[in-house]
Design a protein around this motif. Structure first.
Motif, PDB file in Angstrom:
ATOM      1  N   GLU A 105     -17.556  21.764  -9.099  1.00  0.00           N
ATOM      2  CA  GLU A 105     -17.262  21.985  -7.687  1.00  0.00           C
ATOM      3  C   GLU A 105     -16.347  20.894  -7.144  1.00  0.00           C
ATOM      4  O   GLU A 105     -15.392  21.176  -6.408  1.00  0.00           O
ATOM      5  N   LEU A 106     -16.617  19.640  -7.501  1.00  0.00           N
ATOM      6  CA  LEU A 106     -15.758  18.547  -7.047  1.00  0.00           C
ATOM      7  C   LEU A 106     -14.357  18.704  -7.626  1.00  0.00           C
ATOM      8  O   LEU A 106     -13.354  18.482  -6.930  1.00  0.00           O
ATOM      9  N   HIS A 107     -14.277  19.087  -8.896  1.00  0.00           N
ATOM     10  CA  HIS A 107     -12.976  19.340  -9.535  1.00  0.00           C
ATOM     11  C   HIS A 107     -12.218  20.424  -8.770  1.00  0.00           C
ATOM     12  O   HIS A 107     -11.007  20.299  -8.526  1.00  0.00           O
ATOM     13  N   VAL A 126     -10.860  18.872  -5.310  1.00  0.00           N
ATOM     14  CA  VAL A 126      -9.721  17.946  -5.353  1.00  0.00           C
ATOM     15  C   VAL A 126      -8.438  18.650  -5.784  1.00  0.00           C
ATOM     16  O   VAL A 126      -7.338  18.272  -5.348  1.00  0.00           O
ATOM     17  N   THR A 127      -8.550  19.676  -6.630  1.00  0.00           N
ATOM     18  CA  THR A 127      -7.350  20.430  -7.006  1.00  0.00           C
ATOM     19  C   THR A 127      -6.948  21.404  -5.905  1.00  0.00           C
ATOM     20  O   THR A 127      -5.760  21.632  -5.669  1.00  0.00           O
ATOM     21  N   TRP A 128      -7.922  21.976  -5.217  1.00  0.00           N
ATOM     22  CA  TRP A 128      -7.656  22.932  -4.127  1.00  0.00           C
ATOM     23  C   TRP A 128      -6.834  22.277  -3.018  1.00  0.00           C
ATOM     24  O   TRP A 128      -5.884  22.870  -2.516  1.00  0.00           O
ATOM     25  N   ILE A 129      -7.209  21.056  -2.636  1.00  0.00           N
ATOM     26  CA  ILE A 129      -6.513  20.382  -1.530  1.00  0.00           C
ATOM     27  C   ILE A 129      -5.300  19.591  -2.019  1.00  0.00           C
ATOM     28  O   ILE A 129      -4.603  18.952  -1.221  1.00  0.00           O
ATOM     29  N   GLY A 130      -5.057  19.626  -3.331  1.00  0.00           N
ATOM     30  CA  GLY A 130      -3.822  19.083  -3.879  1.00  0.00           C
ATOM     31  C   GLY A 130      -3.755  17.572  -4.001  1.00  0.00           C
ATOM     32  O   GLY A 130      -2.653  17.016  -4.098  1.00  0.00           O
ATOM     33  N   ILE A 131      -4.905  16.890  -4.041  1.00  0.00           N
ATOM     34  CA  ILE A 131      -4.848  15.431  -4.152  1.00  0.00           C
ATOM     35  C   ILE A 131      -4.902  14.961  -5.598  1.00  0.00           C
ATOM     36  O   ILE A 131      -4.661  13.796  -5.882  1.00  0.00           O
ATOM     37  N   MET A 143       0.818  -1.218   0.000  1.00  0.00           N
ATOM     38  CA  MET A 143       0.000   0.000   0.000  1.00  0.00           C
ATOM     39  C   MET A 143       0.850   1.266   0.000  1.00  0.00           C
ATOM     40  O   MET A 143       1.843   1.361   0.720  1.00  0.00           O
ATOM     41  N   ASN A 144       0.460   2.250  -0.814  1.00  0.00           N
ATOM     42  CA  ASN A 144       1.120   3.549  -0.897  1.00  0.00           C
ATOM     43  C   ASN A 144       0.528   4.473   0.167  1.00  0.00           C
ATOM     44  O   ASN A 144      -0.651   4.844   0.100  1.00  0.00           O
ATOM     45  N   LYS A 145       1.332   4.867   1.143  1.00  0.00           N
ATOM     46  CA  LYS A 145       0.856   5.703   2.244  1.00  0.00           C
ATOM     47  C   LYS A 145       0.341   7.048   1.739  1.00  0.00           C
ATOM     48  O   LYS A 145      -0.648   7.592   2.255  1.00  0.00           O
ATOM     49  N   GLY A 146       0.972   7.604   0.710  1.00  0.00           N
ATOM     50  CA  GLY A 146       0.542   8.896   0.170  1.00  0.00           C
ATOM     51  C   GLY A 146      -0.860   8.845  -0.392  1.00  0.00           C
ATOM     52  O   GLY A 146      -1.623   9.818  -0.291  1.00  0.00           O
ATOM     53  N   ALA A 147      -1.229   7.711  -0.999  1.00  0.00           N
ATOM     54  CA  ALA A 147      -2.586   7.567  -1.528  1.00  0.00           C
ATOM     55  C   ALA A 147      -3.607   7.585  -0.396  1.00  0.00           C
ATOM     56  O   ALA A 147      -4.685   8.182  -0.515  1.00  0.00           O
ATOM     57  N   VAL A 148      -3.277   6.944   0.704  1.00  0.00           N
ATOM     58  CA  VAL A 148      -4.187   6.922   1.861  1.00  0.00           C
ATOM     59  C   VAL A 148      -4.358   8.325   2.427  1.00  0.00           C
ATOM     60  O   VAL A 148      -5.470   8.757   2.753  1.00  0.00           O
ATOM     61  N   GLU A 149      -3.255   9.059   2.534  1.00  0.00           N
ATOM     62  CA  GLU A 149      -3.348  10.423   3.067  1.00  0.00           C
ATOM     63  C   GLU A 149      -4.220  11.306   2.177  1.00  0.00           C
ATOM     64  O   GLU A 149      -4.968  12.161   2.685  1.00  0.00           O
ATOM     65  N   ARG A 150      -4.156  11.114   0.891  1.00  0.00           N
ATOM     66  CA  ARG A 150      -5.004  11.900  -0.003  1.00  0.00           C
ATOM     67  C   ARG A 150      -6.475  11.521   0.147  1.00  0.00           C
ATOM     68  O   ARG A 150      -7.360  12.377   0.029  1.00  0.00           O
ATOM     69  N   ALA A 151      -6.747  10.262   0.424  1.00  0.00           N
ATOM     70  CA  ALA A 151      -8.129   9.859   0.703  1.00  0.00           C
ATOM     71  C   ALA A 151      -8.628  10.510   1.989  1.00  0.00           C
ATOM     72  O   ALA A 151      -9.777  10.964   2.068  1.00  0.00           O
ATOM     73  N   ILE A 152      -7.766  10.584   2.980  1.00  0.00           N
ATOM     74  CA  ILE A 152      -8.132  11.238   4.241  1.00  0.00           C
ATOM     75  C   ILE A 152      -8.447  12.709   3.985  1.00  0.00           C
ATOM     76  O   ILE A 152      -9.430  13.260   4.505  1.00  0.00           O
ATOM     77  N   LYS A 153      -7.615  13.361   3.180  1.00  0.00           N
ATOM     78  CA  LYS A 153      -7.851  14.778   2.861  1.00  0.00           C
ATOM     79  C   LYS A 153      -9.218  14.985   2.220  1.00  0.00           C
ATOM     80  O   LYS A 153      -9.944  15.922   2.568  1.00  0.00           O
ATOM     81  N   LEU A 154      -9.562  14.118   1.275  1.00  0.00           N
ATOM     82  CA  LEU A 154     -10.855  14.264   0.618  1.00  0.00           C
ATOM     83  C   LEU A 154     -11.984  14.097   1.631  1.00  0.00           C
ATOM     84  O   LEU A 154     -12.945  14.868   1.632  1.00  0.00           O
ATOM     85  N   GLY A 155     -11.874  13.086   2.491  1.00  0.00           N
ATOM     86  CA  GLY A 155     -12.904  12.881   3.502  1.00  0.00           C
ATOM     87  C   GLY A 155     -13.076  14.087   4.406  1.00  0.00           C
ATOM     88  O   GLY A 155     -14.200  14.488   4.727  1.00  0.00           O
ATOM     89  N   LEU A 156     -11.968  14.708   4.806  1.00  0.00           N
ATOM     90  CA  LEU A 156     -12.039  15.906   5.650  1.00  0.00           C
ATOM     91  C   LEU A 156     -12.669  17.062   4.884  1.00  0.00           C
ATOM     92  O   LEU A 156     -13.465  17.828   5.439  1.00  0.00           O
ATOM     93  N   ALA A 157     -12.322  17.202   3.614  1.00  0.00           N
ATOM     94  CA  ALA A 157     -12.839  18.321   2.820  1.00  0.00           C
ATOM     95  C   ALA A 157     -14.335  18.204   2.575  1.00  0.00           C
ATOM     96  O   ALA A 157     -15.024  19.223   2.446  1.00  0.00           O
ATOM     97  N   LEU A 158     -14.859  16.975   2.502  1.00  0.00           N
ATOM     98  CA  LEU A 158     -16.268  16.768   2.164  1.00  0.00           C
ATOM     99  C   LEU A 158     -17.138  16.467   3.380  1.00  0.00           C
ATOM    100  O   LEU A 158     -18.323  16.172   3.228  1.00  0.00           O
TER     101      LEU A 158
END
Length: 496
Positions: free
Chosen positions: A192-194, A197-202, A72-87
């Motif tokens: 808006e979704l676009h 995801v670009t705003w939070i850099g994922i 598993m790529n840890k960076g991918a997981v962190e980006r999923a966490i970011k999306l969850g926090l943003a939404l």
């Protein structure tokens, strides 16, 4: 493609009905694949860089060679966490990877590693404006998965090839409830979704390169009837094509129903050259993929302190920034939403205000004249010839009465075309200073009143709009140099 929810009927109960199309209600749900901005793939160290020669970025793991295991790529997981926090979603403390079984030439393993029963991101919502009306679309989930490769069809030699550079690229598939009721809502949601995801850099959001791909599930029905059969429009990679494809699909489904034919569940593709959708294959359900937990990957465990660390490093989110603009600058919710369409646009506004621009005036110019120019030139705010400091200088001259609106537009034109770079110097060079000669202005007022007896009579008779016509005549006679507010007051005094 997600098969996580087959509960359209249950989920849509109580949702507002949108505008009818030829007497039919339109129901739209979205599945969006956002390619994560990691340097390496989700289960291997192979590069995710775009544009490499075919099959030069596919390692043994991506090729599914015997004996290889995913990590598993840890960076991918962190980006999923970011999306969850943003939404505003729930981030599962424990989620599971599954094998999604299907056979296609660009899928080396014969299955895709995805998530099914327990995704990493659950629930949440995306709010946006359609015109000045705010809408909210609920999310079902966002799950991590690997991308497949790409089939290359070389028509000129009649052969096809497989490029596995994309195989294993990390994706987040973001699935909505069927909450959208028009093409306008669907496109506004996708934009808006676009933005998020670009705003939070994922995700870099590059739709042409496939970094942000949308699938639209579309069905129609008569109001009050059971839900119609949905068809999934795959891989919409521009907002323009998205609108065209959904509009065509709606028309096509209604025509089919009106002609007495039944809609069959299917996956369809949009052809931008013809403006039509065409069926690619029958639409599968989740049972067709025989999901089962991947035995090579343990459950993904996300500790609470990891979420807190990611949260602490998050940028201010668009919705929080918009709320701050409303609270601190007195902007309307709509204006605040327009200014937070991108981090660059919000930064431009902040810089202009920091340089002394009145927030409301700066907002009006950025969302008005500036937006019109950017759209016409097909460029972003980053490439705007008028810099934030220059706009601030222009706005300050409007606020202090130095520049009427007509003269301000002339100054903006000069800044945009590069005719000048300093607002005060442009005002001086173009002789745009306001008319300060009270005697000359008084003479113009008297001449306008004498030549426009009908407007004078109408104003004295109670028609306030007649005064605007007189103000316009004075502005024209003064070459746009008179102060409109001053002219209005002076006319009122003379005509009272």
């Amino acid at each position: 493609m997600s098969e996580t929810v087959n509960t359209f009927e249950a989920q849509q109960q109580g949702r507002p009905t949108g505008p009818l199309v030829r007497g039919y209600e339109v129901i739209i749900g979205f599945e969006t694949h956002a390619q994560l901005s990691t340097a390496s793939k989700i289960f291997s160290r192979a590069s995710t860089a775009f544009g490499a020669e075919p099959n030069t970025q596919a390692c043994a793991v991506d090729l599914a060679l015997p004996g290889t295991l995913p990590v598993m790529n840890k960076g991918a997981v962190e980006r999923a966490i970011k999306l969850g926090l943003a939404l505003g979603s729930h981030i599962a403390p424990r989620s599971v990877f599954a094998r999604k079984n299907y056979f296609y030439p660009d899928l080396p393993k014969g299955y895709q590693i995805s998530q099914f029963e327990i995704p990493v991101v659950q629930g949440g919502a995306v709010s946006f404006f359609v015109g000045e009306e705010q809408k909210t679309v609920r999310l079902v989930r966002a799950h991590l998965e690997e991308d497949a490769g790409k089939s290359l069809h070389e028509d000129f030699i009649g052969q096809s090839g497989i490029d596995l550079n994309r195989a294993g690229t990390p994706l987040l598939e973001i699935v909505t409830e069927p909450d959208m009721r028009s093409t306008a809502e669907a496109v506004a949601y996708a934009k808006e979704l676009h933005k998020i995801v670009t705003w939070i850099g994922i995700c870099d959001g590059n739709m042409q390169e496939g970094s942000f791909r949308c699938d639209a599930n579309v069905s129609v029905r008569k109001p009050g009837e059971k839900l119609g059969t949905r068809r999934e429009i795959k891989n919409l990679n521009s907002f323009k094509f998205m609108q065209q494809a959904i509009d065509y699909e709606i028309r096509w489904q209604i025509d089919e129903i009106e002609d007495g034919r039944e809609i069959e569940q299917a996956t369809v593709l949009f052809n931008p050259d013809t403006g039509e959708t065409r069926a690619m294959r029958a639409k599968e359900d989740s049972s067709d993929y025989r999901y089962f937990p991947d035995p090579d990957l343990p459950p993904l465990v996300i500790a609470a302190d990891w979420i807190e660390r990611v949260k602490a490093a998050m940028p201010e989110l668009p919705r929080a920034m918009a709320e701050r603009y409303v609270r601190d600058h007195g902007l309307s919710e709509y204006d605040a939403a327009q200014l937070t369409q991108s981090a660059a646009l919000a930064g431009y506004f902040d810089e202009a205000v920091s340089a002394g621009a009145t927030p409301k005036l700066a907002s009006n110019w950025i969302t008005g004249e500036m937006a019109r120019r950017l759209n016409a030139a097909e460029i972003g705010i980053e490439a705007a010839p008028v810099k934030a400091q220059q706009l601030a200088q222009l706005v300050k001259r409007i606020a202090d009465g130095t520049l009427p609106n007509n003269a301000a537009r002339q100054v903006f034109e000069a800044l945009w075309t590069g005719e000048g770079s300093d607002v005060d110097a442009i005002i001086e060079a173009k002789d745009l200073k306001p008319m300060n000669d009270a005697g000359a202005l008084d003479k113009i007022l008297d001449e306008v009143i004498a030549k426009n007896a009908k407007n004078v009579e109408e104003y004295r008779g109670g028609k306030e709009k007649a005064l605007n016509a007189l103000v316009g005549q004075v502005m024209k006679a003064s070459g746009g140099k008179a102060n409109p507010a001053q002219v209005t007051e002076l006319l009122k005094a003379k005509l009272s």
